[in-house]
Write a protein that holds these residues in place. Structure first.
Motif, mmCIF file in Angstrom:
data_model
loop_
_atom_site.group_PDB
_atom_site.id
_atom_site.type_symbol
_atom_site.label_atom_id
_atom_site.label_comp_id
_atom_site.label_asym_id
_atom_site.label_seq_id
_atom_site.Cartn_x
_atom_site.Cartn_y
_atom_site.Cartn_z
ATOM 1 N N LYS A 113 0.908 1.049 2.534
ATOM 2 C CA LYS A 113 2.555 0.716 2.651
ATOM 3 C C LYS A 113 3.370 1.751 2.963
ATOM 4 C CE LYS A 113 2.036 -1.394 -1.369
ATOM 5 N NZ LYS A 113 0.448 -1.396 -1.448
ATOM 6 N N THR A 114 2.923 2.779 2.057
ATOM 7 C CA THR A 114 3.982 3.989 1.933
ATOM 8 C C THR A 114 3.911 4.808 3.286
ATOM 9 O OG1 THR A 114 3.799 3.876 -0.535
ATOM 10 C CG2 THR A 114 4.556 6.097 0.585
ATOM 11 N N THR A 115 2.539 4.819 3.939
ATOM 12 C CA THR A 115 2.322 5.482 5.080
ATOM 13 C C THR A 115 3.325 4.692 6.194
ATOM 14 O OG1 THR A 115 0.157 6.089 4.329
ATOM 15 C CG2 THR A 115 0.528 6.261 6.667
ATOM 16 N N PHE B 119 10.324 1.591 -3.969
ATOM 17 C CA PHE B 119 10.437 0.926 -5.127
ATOM 18 C C PHE B 119 9.480 0.947 -6.088
ATOM 19 C CE2 PHE B 119 13.838 -2.650 -4.526
ATOM 20 C CZ PHE B 119 14.342 -2.143 -3.350
ATOM 21 N N ASP B 120 8.538 1.867 -5.817
ATOM 22 C CA ASP B 120 7.344 2.129 -6.649
ATOM 23 C C ASP B 120 7.699 2.865 -8.027
ATOM 24 O OD1 ASP B 120 4.811 1.587 -7.718
ATOM 25 O OD2 ASP B 120 3.896 2.495 -5.758
ATOM 26 N N VAL B 121 8.528 2.135 -8.842
ATOM 27 C CA VAL B 121 9.133 3.081 -9.955
ATOM 28 C C VAL B 121 7.808 3.452 -10.893
ATOM 29 C CG1 VAL B 121 10.333 2.691 -12.003
ATOM 30 C CG2 VAL B 121 11.227 1.620 -9.955
ATOM 31 N N CYS C 209 12.484 -0.890 2.609
ATOM 32 C CA CYS C 209 11.809 -1.071 1.161
ATOM 33 C C CYS C 209 10.466 -0.835 0.829
ATOM 34 C CB CYS C 209 12.469 -2.330 0.524
ATOM 35 S SG CYS C 209 14.239 -2.672 0.999
ATOM 36 N N ASP C 210 9.980 0.250 0.434
ATOM 37 C CA ASP C 210 8.421 0.577 0.358
ATOM 38 C C ASP C 210 8.114 -0.083 -0.960
ATOM 39 O OD1 ASP C 210 5.978 1.456 0.331
ATOM 40 O OD2 ASP C 210 6.601 3.490 -0.330
ATOM 41 N N SER C 211 7.427 -1.151 -0.905
ATOM 42 C CA SER C 211 7.051 -2.154 -2.214
ATOM 43 C C SER C 211 5.896 -1.443 -2.997
ATOM 44 C CB SER C 211 6.595 -3.202 -1.669
ATOM 45 O OG SER C 211 6.215 -4.327 -2.774
HETATM 46 MG MG LIG Z 1 3.010 3.109 -1.873
#
Ligand SMILES: [Mg+2]
Ligand SMILES: Nc1ncnc2c1ncn2[C@@H]1O[C@H](COP(=O)(O)OP(=O)(O)OP(=O)(O)O)[C@@H](O)[C@H]1O
Lengths: 88, 268
Positions: free
Chosen positions: B16-18, B39-41, B118-120
């Motif tokens: 996802k982040t990639t 969004f990965d708090v 938005c990176d979930s």
């Molecule tokens: Mg990620």
């Protein structure tokens, strides 16, 4: 097809095919039947869960249901998974 | 009006982040003012992948809580003037994300940006729901592997029930399938689900295929979205994906196994 294929058995399923078939079942199940299940299916599943939970603590996916059709015979296949410690 | 796109998957570690980093980079490279939000708090990583970890002073949670304003928290990419990132907090927990705060921030960003990515986080809980809640479109990132495909299906269920669009009965969130870490040679041998298989199972349009590639790790080592690397197969695949997203017609690449010489000789 190359000539070597003659020596390969053709009826053996690849592992990807097995994966696909298994996934199609779980996805159809989650989507409430993918057109194949009667409309009361999700509700029946919820009711069965509620009844079960009077006696044992089970997760949301404890009740798996499938309709099997053979000719004009319909079989409701019910699979209930109990937690490991449910026997005491 | 800005478009909000969530990059989501259910399962963790699928890319996802990639994908969020390279998708945002690709949109910016094509002249669109783009911001990508982590969004990965509690588990922030987007800043590392984008190579701006040492420039994070304020984060998304600081903005939501009013401790900082957006101008202070937005980090402008050093390579592309159209690209910005909003980092996640490293210290707070995910309860710091509240719906009103997220909505306020997105509305403010929408005044200024063309695309908000938005990176979930992984999972199907608050953080993931918050990331998808206001989305117009979704990139559903899937690996050719059973648990990832199943989780993607669950995420599709959430997109059609737990988002603002679903709740308000408007047009549904537009869904795009992104298959990552695709190993064409293993697919060829029947060891891994093929694109057609995944398509048949999930039934949403395929936006792109990203090959399994060592270039992804190299790019993350240096803090560069792989889409910005020259001569990287995965990067090219991301740029194709962006072009398709913008309406261009691009054939899928990197989906065929490279044939070995001996295989060719024998017509395999
Ligand atoms: Mg990620
Ligand atoms: N196409 C690819 N080829 C090879 N490795 C990849 C590819 N895409 C992602 N990876 C690797 O997979 C790992 C996970 O990627 P990433 O952090 O993007 O996943 P994620 O879905 O954001 O994870 P999380 O759920 O923890 O947020 C990383 O080590 C990354 O380098």
């Amino acid at each position: 097809m190359g000539w070597l294929d003659v020596f390969r058995s053709n009826d053996k399923k690849t592992s990807a095919q097995t994966a696909k078939e298994r996934l199609q079942v779980v996805v159809a199940h989650r989507r409430g039947g993918g057109g194949d299940h009667p409309a009361y299916f999700p509700q029946l599943q919820q009711d069965l869960l509620a009844v079960l939970r009077k006696y044992v603590q089970v997760g949301d996916d404890a009740v798996q249901m499938e309709i099997e059709r053979e000719g004009d015979l319909e079989v409701l296949e019910l699979n209930i998974t109990l937690p490991e410690d449910s026997r005491h | 009006m800005a478009k909000i796109i969530v990059v989501t998957s259910g399962k963790g570690g699928v890319g996802k982040t990639t994908t969020a980093a390279s998708f945002a980079a690709g949109l910016a490279m094509r002249g669109n003012k783009t911001v990508v939000i982590d969004f990965d708090v509690g588990l922030r990583n987007l800043d590392l992948i984008m190579g701006c970890e040492r420039r994070v002073v304020f984060d998304f949670i600081n903005v939501i809580s009013g401790e900082a304003n957006l101008k202070q928290a937005l980090i402008r990419d050093k390579r592309h003037e159209n690209l910005y990132i909003l980092a996640a907090s490293q210290t707070r927990d995910k309860d710091a994300l509240n719906q009103e705060g997220v909505e306020r921030t997105l509305n403010k960003l929408a005044e200024d940006f063309d695309y908000i990515i938005c990176d979930s986080p992984a999972g199907i809980e608050t953080g993931a729901i918050m990331a998808m809640y206001f989305a117009d479109e979704a990139l559903v990132v899937t690996n050719p592997e059973v648990s990832s495909v199943r989780d993607s299906d669950r995420v599709l269920g959430m997109l059609s029930s737990k988002t603002k669009r679903a709740k308000e009965g408007g047009e549904p969130v537009k869904e795009h399938l992104v298959v990552t870490r695709y190993a064409a040679n293993r697919v060829g041998k029947g060891e891994m689900l093929s694109l057609d298989d995944i398509n048949d199972i999930l039934g949403i349009p395929l936006l792109g295929v990203i090959p399994e590639s060592e270039k992804v790790l190299n790019a993350s080592n240096s803090g560069t979205p792989v889409a910005m690397e020259d001569n990287a197969d995965a990067g090219q695949a991301y740029l194709d994906l962006v072009a398709r997203f913008l309406g261009e017609n691009r054939p899928m690449r990197f989906t065929e196994a490279k044939k070995k010489f001996l295989d060719r000789l024998m017509g395999r």
